[in-house]
Design a protein around this motif. Structure first.
Motif, short mmCIF file in Angstrom:
data_model
loop_
_atom_site.label_atom_id
_atom_site.label_comp_id
_atom_site.label_asym_id
_atom_site.label_seq_id
_atom_site.Cartn_x
_atom_site.Cartn_y
_atom_site.Cartn_z
N VAL A 157 -103.43 15.92 17.31
CA VAL A 157 -104.66 15.68 18.09
C VAL A 157 -104.27 14.91 19.36
O VAL A 157 -103.73 13.80 19.28
N PRO A 158 -104.55 15.45 20.55
CA PRO A 158 -104.06 14.81 21.79
C PRO A 158 -104.88 13.61 22.24
O PRO A 158 -104.40 12.78 23.02
N SER A 159 -106.12 13.52 21.79
CA SER A 159 -107.00 12.45 22.24
C SER A 159 -107.08 11.33 21.19
O SER A 159 -106.87 11.58 20.00
N PRO A 160 -107.39 10.11 21.62
CA PRO A 160 -107.50 9.01 20.65
C PRO A 160 -108.74 9.16 19.77
O PRO A 160 -109.76 9.72 20.19
N PHE A 161 -108.65 8.68 18.55
CA PHE A 161 -109.80 8.68 17.64
C PHE A 161 -109.64 7.49 16.70
O PHE A 161 -108.52 7.08 16.37
N ALA A 162 -110.77 6.92 16.26
CA ALA A 162 -110.75 5.72 15.42
C ALA A 162 -110.99 6.01 13.95
O ALA A 162 -110.61 5.23 13.08
N VAL A 163 -111.67 7.14 13.65
CA VAL A 163 -112.08 7.45 12.28
C VAL A 163 -111.45 8.77 11.84
O VAL A 163 -111.45 9.75 12.60
N VAL A 164 -110.95 8.79 10.62
CA VAL A 164 -110.45 10.02 10.01
C VAL A 164 -111.41 10.38 8.88
O VAL A 164 -111.51 9.68 7.88
N ASN A 165 -112.15 11.48 9.07
CA ASN A 165 -113.12 11.96 8.08
C ASN A 165 -112.44 13.04 7.24
O ASN A 165 -112.04 14.08 7.79
N ILE A 166 -112.30 12.82 5.95
CA ILE A 166 -111.46 13.69 5.12
C ILE A 166 -112.29 14.56 4.19
O ILE A 166 -113.06 14.07 3.35
N PHE A 167 -112.13 15.89 4.36
CA PHE A 167 -112.67 16.89 3.45
C PHE A 167 -111.49 17.50 2.70
O PHE A 167 -110.91 18.51 3.11
N ARG A 168 -111.10 16.87 1.64
CA ARG A 168 -110.03 17.37 0.79
C ARG A 168 -110.42 17.09 -0.66
O ARG A 168 -111.25 16.21 -0.93
N ALA A 169 -109.84 17.79 -1.58
CA ALA A 169 -110.14 17.54 -2.99
C ALA A 169 -109.70 16.13 -3.37
O ALA A 169 -108.75 15.58 -2.81
N SER A 170 -110.40 15.54 -4.32
CA SER A 170 -110.06 14.21 -4.79
C SER A 170 -108.65 14.18 -5.37
O SER A 170 -108.10 15.20 -5.79
N GLY A 171 -108.06 12.99 -5.39
CA GLY A 171 -106.72 12.84 -5.94
C GLY A 171 -105.64 13.09 -4.91
O GLY A 171 -105.74 12.62 -3.77
N ALA A 172 -104.61 13.84 -5.29
CA ALA A 172 -103.43 14.02 -4.45
C ALA A 172 -103.73 14.61 -3.07
O ALA A 172 -103.20 14.13 -2.07
N PRO A 173 -104.58 15.67 -2.94
CA PRO A 173 -104.84 16.21 -1.60
C PRO A 173 -105.46 15.18 -0.66
O PRO A 173 -105.06 15.06 0.51
N ALA A 174 -106.46 14.41 -1.15
CA ALA A 174 -107.08 13.38 -0.31
C ALA A 174 -106.08 12.26 -0.01
O ALA A 174 -106.02 11.74 1.10
N ALA A 175 -105.28 11.90 -1.00
CA ALA A 175 -104.29 10.84 -0.82
C ALA A 175 -103.26 11.23 0.25
O ALA A 175 -102.84 10.39 1.06
N GLU A 176 -102.88 12.50 0.27
CA GLU A 176 -101.92 12.96 1.28
C GLU A 176 -102.49 12.80 2.68
O GLU A 176 -101.79 12.38 3.61
N ALA A 177 -103.78 13.12 2.85
CA ALA A 177 -104.43 12.97 4.16
C ALA A 177 -104.52 11.50 4.54
O ALA A 177 -104.32 11.13 5.71
N ILE A 178 -104.82 10.63 3.57
CA ILE A 178 -104.89 9.20 3.84
C ILE A 178 -103.53 8.68 4.28
O ILE A 178 -103.41 7.93 5.27
N ASP A 179 -102.48 9.07 3.57
CA ASP A 179 -101.14 8.58 3.91
C ASP A 179 -100.70 9.06 5.29
O ASP A 179 -100.01 8.34 6.02
N GLU A 180 -101.11 10.27 5.68
CA GLU A 180 -100.81 10.74 7.03
C GLU A 180 -101.50 9.86 8.06
O GLU A 180 -100.90 9.49 9.09
N ALA A 181 -102.75 9.50 7.79
CA ALA A 181 -103.49 8.62 8.70
C ALA A 181 -102.85 7.24 8.77
O ALA A 181 -102.76 6.63 9.84
N LEU A 182 -102.39 6.72 7.63
CA LEU A 182 -101.75 5.41 7.61
C LEU A 182 -100.47 5.40 8.42
O LEU A 182 -100.17 4.42 9.12
N ALA A 183 -99.70 6.47 8.33
CA ALA A 183 -98.47 6.55 9.11
C ALA A 183 -98.76 6.50 10.60
O ALA A 183 -98.06 5.83 11.36
N LEU A 184 -99.82 7.18 11.03
CA LEU A 184 -100.20 7.15 12.44
C LEU A 184 -100.75 5.79 12.84
O LEU A 184 -100.49 5.30 13.94
N ALA A 185 -101.51 5.16 11.93
CA ALA A 185 -102.07 3.84 12.22
C ALA A 185 -100.95 2.83 12.45
O ALA A 185 -101.06 1.94 13.32
N ARG A 186 -99.85 2.94 11.71
CA ARG A 186 -98.71 2.03 11.90
C ARG A 186 -98.05 2.24 13.25
O ARG A 186 -97.36 1.36 13.75
#
Length: 441
Positions: A348-377
């Motif tokens: 995503v080329p533009s800045p954004f503050a919120v990551v809204n996740i539509f993924r299945a609960s458990g591992a798929p959602a966790a993977e999206a969260i971890d991707e967001a955390l890596a970018l937040a760092r």
């Protein structure tokens, strides 16, 4: 002159270049206490290192405002730290000797200490260097105290002809009676290990590095904040209420508190999770929803936004886009509602503050969260994770909160925006209806 001001020759030998007392300016007063929200943790940082973070009249006023119960309804734990090499040297004796201080200074300080001790949420202090006189009193008034290896605790007022009367209230309630008496009558300094043995400190952090103390303090605060706020608030109220009571009365108060606790939904979920050997899925806090909603206007990346207009993720994306910049993240399609899609959050080329996740609960959602955390760092501006209604990933949610992000789970972003009048249409579900836990996102 400096010795009379700070009341400890031991401190003076280590700090020969202390600046003279200067009256606080409006600008200085505005930054005496820095406030930061780190997930569910409220971080208050005493910021007056030039006078060793002394409790001047202005500092007492600033802290009193920060500890007002009405200002803490949007936090689960409070972390108290200080700038510079020392936690706090006590009252500003230079200010007091000048004759320009408020005659009610000690009563105002006592009111502050009572606010700290009876704060509706747990309070943790991270102490480095000296915590002397009123600084020791402030630490002793907190629920949990972590101390650096080199921290020192003392109530040396007797040495300057002014007994530490108000500090004695907190110190005698935190330390053993005999140790507290020696501190007060002899002005004896306690090392961090001695303070730990006396009950004045919860734990000693085996490092002199300020970063290590702060890291461990934050880790402890985030661990506390994993529990529902209502449980922490009820627990703090119980500890305050039963303190000083007779054994019989204390057990009466505690028994009633246990009975009330058993009626709460959070207890039912926690007990069920324990018996079923799974992580508890407690609801997010209302204040987390409010914080996340305020960040939406800074941009939202919608992970899993569908090109199929019948899908809830498509409907939510379109509604959010009408209110704020929104970017669909979906590697399986080229566009969503006319907007180009991105293969991942990093694309995503533009800045954004919120990551809204539509993924299945458990591992798929966790993977999206971890991707967001890596970018937040990487300081990409991400400050909130929003798991759509029906989506949970408890362990990943905890990791996100521990990194200081706001986390909302099992809520529909479009519905929350509409509830607050930020989207057009009647309050309630989106046009496609809120997704059920089994809905294809």
């Amino acid at each position: 002159q400096d010795e009379r001001r700070h009341g400890s020759s031991a401190v003076l030998r280590r700090h020969p270049r202390r600046r003279p007392h200067r009256p606080s300016t409006p600008r200085a007063m505005a930054t005496l206490v820095l406030e930061t929200n780190l997930g569910r943790v409220r971080h208050l940082h005493i910021n007056s290192p030039d006078n060793l973070n002394a409790l001047s009249g202005a500092m007492i006023h600033a802290l009193t405002e920060k500890f007002a119960p009405e200002n803490l309804s949007d936090a689960s734990v409070l972390l108290l730290t200080s700038a510079g090499r020392h936690f706090g040297a006590g009252h500003d004796l230079g200010e007091m000797a000048s004759g320009k201080y408020d005659a009610n200074l000690f009563r105002q300080c006592s009111n502050l200490m009572q606010l700290v001790a009876t704060c509706p949420i747990p309070v943790l202090a991270a102490v480095q260097g000296c915590a002397f006189a009123a600084g020791c009193q402030l630490a002793a008034s907190c629920d949990v105290v972590l101390a650096a290896e080199g921290a020192r605790f003392a109530t040396p007022g007797v040495r300057i002809g002014l007994f530490c009367s108000t500090p004695s209230v907190a110190v005698t309630r935190a330390a053993t009676a005999k140790v507290a008496a020696e501190m007060l009558f002899a002005g004896r300094e306690l090392s961090a290990s001695e303070a730990l043995a006396a009950g004045l400190v919860s734990r000693v952090v085996a490092s002199e590095a300020p970063a290590a103390l702060l890291e461990e303090a934050l880790r402890t605060c985030h661990t506390i904040a994993e529990s529902p706020r209502e449980v922490l608030v009820a627990g703090k109220a119980l500890l305050v209420a039963q303190r000083g009571q007779t054994l019989e009365k204390a057990y009466d108060i505690a028994s009633a508190a246990m009975e009330r606790g058993m009626t709460r939904q959070v207890a039912a979920e926690g007990i069920s999770a324990f018996l079923e050997k799974r992580p508890a899925c407690w609801a997010c806090e209302d204040f987390e929803v409010e914080r996340a909603v305020k960040l939406v206007c800074e941009g939202v990346a919608v992970v899993g936004a569908s090109a199929n207009a019948a899908r809830p993720s498509h409907d939510v994306f379109c509604k959010v886009r009408d209110f704020a910049p929104a970017y669909p993240v979906n590697p399986t399609c080229a566009e969503v509602a006319g907007a180009p899609t991105y293969a991942n959050l990093a694309a995503v080329p533009s800045p954004f503050a919120v990551v809204n996740i539509f993924r299945a609960s458990g591992a798929p959602a966790a993977e999206a969260i971890d991707e967001a955390l890596a970018l937040a760092r990487q300081v990409r501006g991400i400050r909130a994770i929003w798991l759509q209604e029906g989506v949970r990933a408890p362990e990943a949610e905890r990791r996100a909160r521990a990194q200081g992000l706001v986390v909302v789970a099992d809520r529909c972003l479009a519905v929350e925006l509409r509830k607050r009048g930020l989207l057009q249409g009647a309050s309630g579900a989106t046009a496609a209806g809120p997704p059920s836990p089994s809905a294809k996102l």
